[in-house]
Design a protein around this motif. Structure first.
Motif, PDB file in Angstrom:
ATOM      1  N   SER A   1       0.842  -1.213   0.000  1.00  0.00           N
ATOM      2  CA  SER A   1       0.000   0.000   0.000  1.00  0.00           C
ATOM      3  C   SER A   1       0.866   1.248   0.000  1.00  0.00           C
ATOM      4  O   SER A   1       0.525   2.246  -0.632  1.00  0.00           O
ATOM      5  CB  SER A   1      -0.909   0.020   1.239  1.00  0.00           C
ATOM      6  OG  SER A   1      -1.698  -1.126   1.271  1.00  0.00           O
TER       7      SER A   1
ATOM      8  N   ASP B   1      -6.674  -1.075  -3.579  1.00  0.00           N
ATOM      9  CA  ASP B   1      -5.864  -1.772  -2.584  1.00  0.00           C
ATOM     10  C   ASP B   1      -6.521  -3.096  -2.176  1.00  0.00           C
ATOM     11  O   ASP B   1      -7.736  -3.177  -2.029  1.00  0.00           O
ATOM     12  CB  ASP B   1      -5.725  -0.844  -1.364  1.00  0.00           C
ATOM     13  CG  ASP B   1      -4.420  -1.078  -0.619  1.00  0.00           C
ATOM     14  OD1 ASP B   1      -3.570  -1.827  -1.127  1.00  0.00           O
ATOM     15  OD2 ASP B   1      -4.258  -0.510   0.474  1.00  0.00           O
ATOM     16  N   GLU B   2      -5.684  -4.111  -1.991  1.00  0.00           N
ATOM     17  CA  GLU B   2      -6.100  -5.410  -1.456  1.00  0.00           C
ATOM     18  C   GLU B   2      -7.159  -6.123  -2.290  1.00  0.00           C
ATOM     19  O   GLU B   2      -8.220  -6.495  -1.799  1.00  0.00           O
ATOM     20  CB  GLU B   2      -6.583  -5.255  -0.001  1.00  0.00           C
ATOM     21  CG  GLU B   2      -5.513  -4.669   0.894  1.00  0.00           C
ATOM     22  CD  GLU B   2      -5.851  -4.725   2.373  1.00  0.00           C
ATOM     23  OE1 GLU B   2      -6.989  -5.078   2.721  1.00  0.00           O
ATOM     24  OE2 GLU B   2      -4.974  -4.415   3.181  1.00  0.00           O
TER      25      GLU B   2
HETATM   26 MG   LIG Z   1      -1.838  -2.795   2.377  1.00  0.00          MG
END
Ligand SMILES: [Mg+2]
Ligand SMILES: Nc1ncnc2c1ncn2[C@@H]1O[C@H](COP(=O)(O)OP(=O)(O)OP(=O)(O)O)[C@@H](O)[C@H]1O
Length: 448
Positions: free
Chosen positions: A63, A167-168
């Motif tokens: 991230s 993200d993710e």
């Molecule tokens: Mg992360």
């Protein structure tokens, strides 16, 4: 300003600026050791139709790299949108969120929307500003081509390419939905949509995306993030202390780098604790002492997120009081390379030599305990490796916590031959000395 001259409020704020154990790094200044990866991302952002997928173990810095790259690209234009995936995220819901966020960007609202009245946009052409703000994109975007159209129109409101960090991606629970990202990427390229995506996730997710559409490979710059290098680890430490005019001896910063096992979270955490300890220390403070370091290790253990410490606690809190040394011995299970029980047992015997007269388990009992470490009630700490009889760490980042706990109890754990070689190169370069750190372990008796 020297550390002694801060009042508590301004000190706390400054600490939060220089270390970030609880949030990703957002700026080039604080992102250490990722220069090559940043360059690759930047080149990909220039290339029409190419997007980025950053993958790696949990906590390795995905991230942070994504956010810093996006921030750097956007500069002060503020064209960066950040989306965190949830189990029920779909490609279409993601596009709807992007559209809603983009609309709320003030630049878009004030400058451009009025001009769209004359243009032939599907979404924006006939709507007034207030109507546009109220579009419920979740209802409007019914299929992928609607979604692509929306992004294309949105991108035209921005002078530079609009950057979206997703993200993710691995949190999305429906594999079929993850596979749809391949189609999505393909269409972004084919339709020349000037919205750039930086995805983060684990390797497994990437396989799912690429597996379902081979030509998506051309659309993706894939960046594997490995553990942070030795020098990047200690640059975090040295840089943060320098902001307060504090020196740190090489042996201590290398020790911190070692304990972190390459996961920057632990470096941030230890340095945060260290800074507060130095702040509380009476008198003029200009350098870190070993006592400060050991106290910081204690405090870091207390603050380590429960998510990380819980498996360790579960594993060692058994009726027989001999699991902790067994857990320490698992540290030889490096990354994804599986390790056999006999290798862990060798390490165990080395550990037991440091544990005074504590009873040593024989290989049979040791093996039984290792097998238990696969179970939920014992962490789990380990996972079966690829080959029969081999073990790997379930949560790689836990290795840093295992090292912290061993350090607290003055136990020296091994590091892999490759890491030692890397360290030798780095310490010689950094300190211009032929004495590598590990020949000078911290002396016993430094502890409180
Ligand atoms: Mg992360
Ligand atoms: N290159 C770096 N330099 C300095 N600090 C870093 C770097 N990368 C990450 N960090 C720090 O490490 C911690 C973890 O980083 P980050 O959240 O980016 O990792 P992640 O891989 O996204 O983790 P997760 O898988 O849990 O989402 C944060 O405290 C962040 O501030």
């Amino acid at each position: 300003m020297a550390i002694n001259n801060y009042d508590r409020q301004s000190f706390g704020r400054k600490v939060n600026e220089v270390v970030s154990p609880s949030h990703p790094v957002l700026s080039l200044e604080h992102l250490k050791g990722r220069e090559q990866q940043l360059k690759r991302i930047q080149q990909a952002l220039f290339a029409t139709g190419r997007n980025v997928f950053i993958y790696g173990e949990r906590g390795v810095g995905k991230s942070s790299l994504a956010a810093t790259a996006a921030n750097d690209w956007c500069g002060e234009h503020g064209c960066y949108i950040d989306i965190s995936c949830a189990p029920d995220t779909t490609v279409l819901s993601m596009i709807a969120t992007i559209a809603t966020q983009a609309i709320s960007k003030s630049r878009l609202k004030r400058k451009k929307i009025k001009n769209t009245l004359q243009l032939g946009y599907k979404w924006f052409s006939f709507k007034r500003e207030s109507e546009i703000e109220n579009i419920n994109f979740n209802n409007e975007i019914k299929n992928l081509s609607d979604g692509i159209e929306t992004l294309k129109e949105l991108s035209e409101f921005f002078d530079d390419a609009l950057v979206v960090v997703v993200d993710e991606v691995d949190r999305i629970s429906d594999v079929e939905e993850i596979e749809k990202f391949a189609d999505f990427l393909k269409q972004l390229g084919d339709k020349r949509v000037e919205v750039k995506f930086i995805f983060t996730g684990i390797a497994h997710t990437l396989d799912e995306i690429l597996g379902s559409h081979r030509s998506a490979i051309r659309q993706l710059e894939t960046i594997e993030l490995k553990k942070l290098s030795w020098d990047a680890r200690w640059e975090i430490a040295i840089g943060a202390l320098k902001a307060f005019g504090i020196d740190i001896h090489r042996d201590i910063y290398v020790r911190i780098a070692l304990i972190s096992d390459g996961y920057p979270y632990y470096v941030h955490l230890i340095i945060e604790k260290l800074l507060w300890i130095l702040f509380e220390r009476p008198g003029q403070v200009s350098k870190v002492e070993w006592d400060d370091y050991h106290l910081a290790i204690e405090h870091a253990i207390d603050t380590t997120s429960a998510e990380l410490s819980r498996p360790y606690e579960k594993a060692i809190n058994q009726r027989s009081q001999d699991y902790e040394e067994v857990v320490w011995a698992t540290i030889v299970a490096e990354d994804n390379i599986g390790v056999y029980t006999k290798n862990m047992y060798e390490q165990y015997l080395g550990i037991m030599k440091q544990c005074g007269d504590k009873e040593v388990l024989d290989l049979k009992k040791f093996s039984a305990r290792i097998r238990n470490l696969l179970k939920d009630d014992y962490g789990p700490i380990l996972f079966n490796g690829l080959k029969k009889g081999q073990y790997v760490y379930k949560e790689k980042m836990l290795r840093g916590y295992v090292r912290l706990r061993a350090e607290q109890q003055n136990i020296e754990l091994v590091i892999s031959a490759k890491e030692i070689d890397d360290l030798k190169n780095k310490t010689q370069a950094a300190a211009r000395s032929d004495k590598a750190y590990f020949s000078h372990p911290p002396q016993r008796g430094y502890r409180r």
